[in-house]
Design a protein around this motif. Structure first.
Motif, PDB file in Angstrom:
ATOM      1  N   UNK A 250      -9.825  -2.213 -22.823  1.00  0.00           N
ATOM      2  CA  UNK A 250      -8.527  -1.639 -22.464  1.00  0.00           C
ATOM      3  C   UNK A 250      -7.944  -2.448 -21.324  1.00  0.00           C
ATOM      4  N   UNK A 251      -6.653  -2.673 -21.364  1.00  0.00           N
ATOM      5  CA  UNK A 251      -6.042  -3.219 -20.163  1.00  0.00           C
ATOM      6  C   UNK A 251      -4.666  -2.617 -19.986  1.00  0.00           C
ATOM      7  N   UNK A 252      -4.245  -2.566 -18.767  1.00  0.00           N
ATOM      8  CA  UNK A 252      -2.963  -1.951 -18.477  1.00  0.00           C
ATOM      9  C   UNK A 252      -2.765  -1.812 -16.992  1.00  0.00           C
ATOM     10  N   UNK A 253      -1.936  -0.856 -16.641  1.00  0.00           N
ATOM     11  CA  UNK A 253      -1.638  -0.636 -15.231  1.00  0.00           C
ATOM     12  C   UNK A 253      -1.497   0.855 -14.981  1.00  0.00           C
ATOM     13  N   UNK A 254      -1.410   1.213 -13.742  1.00  0.00           N
ATOM     14  CA  UNK A 254      -1.222   2.618 -13.401  1.00  0.00           C
ATOM     15  C   UNK A 254       0.250   2.867 -13.076  1.00  0.00           C
ATOM     16  N   UNK A 255       0.599   4.127 -13.021  1.00  0.00           N
ATOM     17  CA  UNK A 255       1.913   4.523 -12.516  1.00  0.00           C
ATOM     18  C   UNK A 255       1.949   4.295 -11.010  1.00  0.00           C
ATOM     19  N   UNK A 256       3.089   4.531 -10.396  1.00  0.00           N
ATOM     20  CA  UNK A 256       3.149   4.546  -8.930  1.00  0.00           C
ATOM     21  C   UNK A 256       2.386   5.786  -8.455  1.00  0.00           C
TER      22      UNK A 256
ATOM     23  N   UNK B 268       0.833  -1.203   0.000  1.00  0.00           N
ATOM     24  CA  UNK B 268       0.000   0.000   0.000  1.00  0.00           C
ATOM     25  C   UNK B 268       0.871   1.257   0.000  1.00  0.00           C
ATOM     26  N   UNK B 269       2.159   1.100  -0.120  1.00  0.00           N
ATOM     27  CA  UNK B 269       3.076   2.219   0.051  1.00  0.00           C
ATOM     28  C   UNK B 269       3.354   2.973  -1.229  1.00  0.00           C
ATOM     29  N   UNK B 270       4.466   3.709  -1.259  1.00  0.00           N
ATOM     30  CA  UNK B 270       4.788   4.612  -2.372  1.00  0.00           C
ATOM     31  C   UNK B 270       5.173   3.893  -3.662  1.00  0.00           C
ATOM     32  N   UNK B 271       5.281   2.568  -3.636  1.00  0.00           N
ATOM     33  CA  UNK B 271       5.647   1.855  -4.857  1.00  0.00           C
ATOM     34  C   UNK B 271       4.498   1.026  -5.422  1.00  0.00           C
TER      35      UNK B 271
ATOM     36  N   UNK C  77      -3.870  10.211  -2.993  1.00  0.00           N
ATOM     37  CA  UNK C  77      -2.955  10.061  -4.121  1.00  0.00           C
ATOM     38  C   UNK C  77      -3.745   9.705  -5.365  1.00  0.00           C
ATOM     39  N   UNK C  78      -3.096   9.902  -6.499  1.00  0.00           N
ATOM     40  CA  UNK C  78      -3.716   9.507  -7.754  1.00  0.00           C
ATOM     41  C   UNK C  78      -2.678   8.775  -8.580  1.00  0.00           C
ATOM     42  N   UNK C  79      -3.088   8.302  -9.741  1.00  0.00           N
ATOM     43  CA  UNK C  79      -2.161   7.572 -10.604  1.00  0.00           C
ATOM     44  C   UNK C  79      -2.335   8.017 -12.041  1.00  0.00           C
ATOM     45  N   UNK C  80      -1.262   7.959 -12.804  1.00  0.00           N
ATOM     46  CA  UNK C  80      -1.402   8.047 -14.253  1.00  0.00           C
ATOM     47  C   UNK C  80      -1.776   6.669 -14.775  1.00  0.00           C
ATOM     48  N   UNK C  81      -2.439   6.672 -15.910  1.00  0.00           N
ATOM     49  CA  UNK C  81      -2.910   5.420 -16.482  1.00  0.00           C
ATOM     50  C   UNK C  81      -2.027   5.025 -17.668  1.00  0.00           C
ATOM     51  N   UNK C  82      -1.536   3.810 -17.652  1.00  0.00           N
ATOM     52  CA  UNK C  82      -0.699   3.313 -18.741  1.00  0.00           C
ATOM     53  C   UNK C  82      -1.453   2.181 -19.426  1.00  0.00           C
ATOM     54  N   UNK C  83      -1.944   2.453 -20.629  1.00  0.00           N
ATOM     55  CA  UNK C  83      -2.710   1.442 -21.349  1.00  0.00           C
ATOM     56  C   UNK C  83      -1.733   0.537 -22.105  1.00  0.00           C
ATOM     57  N   UNK C  84      -1.816  -0.745 -21.846  1.00  0.00           N
ATOM     58  CA  UNK C  84      -0.885  -1.691 -22.468  1.00  0.00           C
ATOM     59  C   UNK C  84      -1.480  -2.383 -23.682  1.00  0.00           C
ATOM     60  N   UNK C  85      -2.774  -2.614 -23.649  1.00  0.00           N
ATOM     61  CA  UNK C  85      -3.372  -3.222 -24.822  1.00  0.00           C
ATOM     62  C   UNK C  85      -4.799  -2.737 -25.031  1.00  0.00           C
ATOM     63  N   UNK C  86      -5.175  -2.619 -26.293  1.00  0.00           N
ATOM     64  CA  UNK C  86      -6.500  -2.158 -26.683  1.00  0.00           C
ATOM     65  C   UNK C  86      -7.048  -3.181 -27.664  1.00  0.00           C
TER      66      UNK C  86
END
Ligand SMILES: [Zn+2]
Ligand SMILES: [Zn+2]
Length: 99
Positions: free
Chosen positions: A71-77, A49-52, A87-96
């Motif tokens: 869409x599938x992908x992951x968020x930034x730290x 749950x921490x900064x990483x 906190x919030x996250x940027x969204x990194x889309x890996x596949x569409x």
């Protein structure tokens, strides 16, 4: 009641009422020249749950041009939101995928 206390602490780390997930929404734009709106909830936090930590997601867009995408992908730290403990996250889309 110990459990409840712990939930409260974790809730402060998240932008949403949910302890481990975030609400996400936005617009995709593709070379095809149209956009799809999407909104939903990320998966649970990975890497503690921490900064990483980050989250994975899988999201169906709204229909546009007669089709939609998965869409599938992951968020930034996590990115600290100034003047708050959220906190919030940027969204990194890996596949569409067109569905
Ligand atoms: Zn499309
Ligand atoms: Zn998060």
């Amino acid at each position: 009641m110990n459990k409840g206390k712990r939930s409260l602490k974790k809730a402060r780390l998240s932008q949403t009422r949910d302890r481990f997930q975030h609400r996400m929404s936005g617009n995709t734009s593709f070379n095809e020249g149209h956009r799809h709106r999407y909104s939903g909830i990320t998966g649970p936090a990975i890497n503690g749950q921490g900064p990483r930590h980050f989250h994975r997601f899988r999201q169906l867009t709204r229909f546009a041009d007669g089709h939609r995408h998965l869409l599938s992908g992951k968020t930034s730290v996590p990115i600290r939101v100034s003047d708050s403990t959220l906190h919030r996250h940027d969204i990194i889309i890996e596949s569409i995928k067109r569905v």
